[in-house]
Design a protein around this motif. Structure first.
Motif, PDB file in Angstrom:
ATOM      1  N   GLU A   4       0.834  -1.210   0.000  1.00 52.13           N
ATOM      2  CA  GLU A   4       0.000   0.000   0.000  1.00 52.13           C
ATOM      3  C   GLU A   4       0.864   1.254   0.000  1.00 52.13           C
ATOM      4  O   GLU A   4       1.803   1.364   0.787  1.00 52.13           O
ATOM      5  N   THR A   5       0.565   2.197  -0.903  1.00 49.16           N
ATOM      6  CA  THR A   5       1.165   3.531  -0.834  1.00 49.16           C
ATOM      7  C   THR A   5       0.032   4.529  -1.070  1.00 49.16           C
ATOM      8  O   THR A   5      -1.014   4.152  -1.614  1.00 49.16           O
ATOM      9  N   GLU A   6       0.237   5.783  -0.691  1.00 50.17           N
ATOM     10  CA  GLU A   6      -0.857   6.759  -0.811  1.00 50.17           C
ATOM     11  C   GLU A   6      -1.160   7.117  -2.272  1.00 50.17           C
ATOM     12  O   GLU A   6      -2.229   7.620  -2.570  1.00 50.17           O
ATOM     13  N   VAL A   7      -0.191   6.838  -3.166  1.00 50.29           N
ATOM     14  CA  VAL A   7      -0.434   7.055  -4.593  1.00 50.29           C
ATOM     15  C   VAL A   7      -0.208   5.745  -5.337  1.00 50.29           C
ATOM     16  O   VAL A   7       0.283   4.778  -4.758  1.00 50.29           O
ATOM     17  N   GLY A   8      -0.552   5.747  -6.613  1.00 49.59           N
ATOM     18  CA  GLY A   8      -0.334   4.551  -7.424  1.00 49.59           C
ATOM     19  C   GLY A   8      -1.562   3.663  -7.481  1.00 49.59           C
ATOM     20  O   GLY A   8      -2.582   3.953  -6.852  1.00 49.59           O
ATOM     21  N   PRO A   9      -1.457   2.574  -8.249  1.00 50.44           N
ATOM     22  CA  PRO A   9      -2.617   1.693  -8.445  1.00 50.44           C
ATOM     23  C   PRO A   9      -2.993   0.942  -7.163  1.00 50.44           C
ATOM     24  O   PRO A   9      -2.159   0.794  -6.267  1.00 50.44           O
ATOM     25  N   PRO A  10      -4.238   0.488  -7.074  1.00 53.48           N
ATOM     26  CA  PRO A  10      -4.644  -0.285  -5.900  1.00 53.48           C
ATOM     27  C   PRO A  10      -3.817  -1.562  -5.776  1.00 53.48           C
ATOM     28  O   PRO A  10      -3.337  -2.102  -6.777  1.00 53.48           O
TER      29      PRO A  10
END
Ligand SMILES: C[S@@+](CC[C@H](N)C(=O)[O-])C[C@H]1O[C@@H](n2cnc3c(N)ncnc32)[C@H](O)[C@@H]1O
Length: 201
Positions: A156-162
């Protein structure tokens, strides 16, 4: 090694010019540091490089400068909005060594045995047929040529694809080797992005 593609066939989320503009946000350097990626690609003066799924052209200036005026860059993307962006980057340079092409990783339209380097940046998780894409990379690369794959870590990161759409480096290693490539180097591009360099024997 095929994985489920979250989208239907035909148009993609990258048909949107505005959405593609966001890929040019300077904050993207945190996850996709250009200098690290260019160093890992090992593009040199006079080389021919293919940026496949080039999007809005985040890497175009760096690639054009790396190969110089004696080199050549193919910027390939299936999305018309992306190709519009790419033509703007080419004009801004101006970079006469860059050619914008309609195509996909599975079918680039680039002649066989003609490129020294291939870059797949943030496209691996979008590929419907990774095996076909690797076969195409092998076809267009010169013997000894290098393919650099960079993509989001499955975390998980706050940006980028799910998370559900992300693909691990091991997937690309397996699929690349199945297509006859050799694993040359594993690269940590950033805290959330993996890199993998494969060579065409
Ligand atoms: C997340 S963007 C990455 C763009 C660029 N490589 C970058 O990192 O800035 C994904 C791009 O992949 C393209 N794309 C989607 N399916 C593709 C395929 N099968 N082959 C090549 N590119 C594809 C999209 O049109 C889009 O421009």
């Amino acid at each position: 090694v095929a994985h489920e593609h979250p989208h239907g066939h035909g148009e993609t989320r990258w048909d949107d010019y505005g959405r593609l503009s966001r890929l040019l946000d300077p904050r993207r350097e945190t996850w996709y540091p250009r200098a690290v990626i260019l160093a890992a690609l090992r593009a040199d003066e006079g080389m021919t490089v293919a940026d496949v799924g080039a999007g809005s052209g985040y890497m175009i200036q760096g690639l054009a400068v790396a190969v110089g005026e004696a080199g050549k860059v193919f910027a390939v993307d299936p999305s018309p909005a992306a190709r519009l962006h790419l033509l703007e980057r080419v004009r801004e340079g101006p970079f006469p060594q860059v050619r914008v092409l309609e195509g996909t990783a599975e079918s680039t339209g680039i002649p066989a045995d003609s490129v020294d380097r291939v870059l797949w940046q943030a496209i691996y998780h979008e590929l419907r047929d990774p095996a076909a894409a690797f076969r195409e990379a092998v076809r267009i690369l010169k013997p000894g040529g290098r393919l650099l794959v960079v993509d989001w870590e499955p975390q998980e990161t706050e940006v980028g694809p799910p998370l559900s759409e992300r693909v691990a480096r091991e997937h690309a290693e397996e699929a690349g080797q199945a297509a006859g490539m050799t694993v040359a180097e594993r690269i940590t591009v950033s805290g959330a992005v993996w890199g993998l360099a494969l060579h065409r024997p």
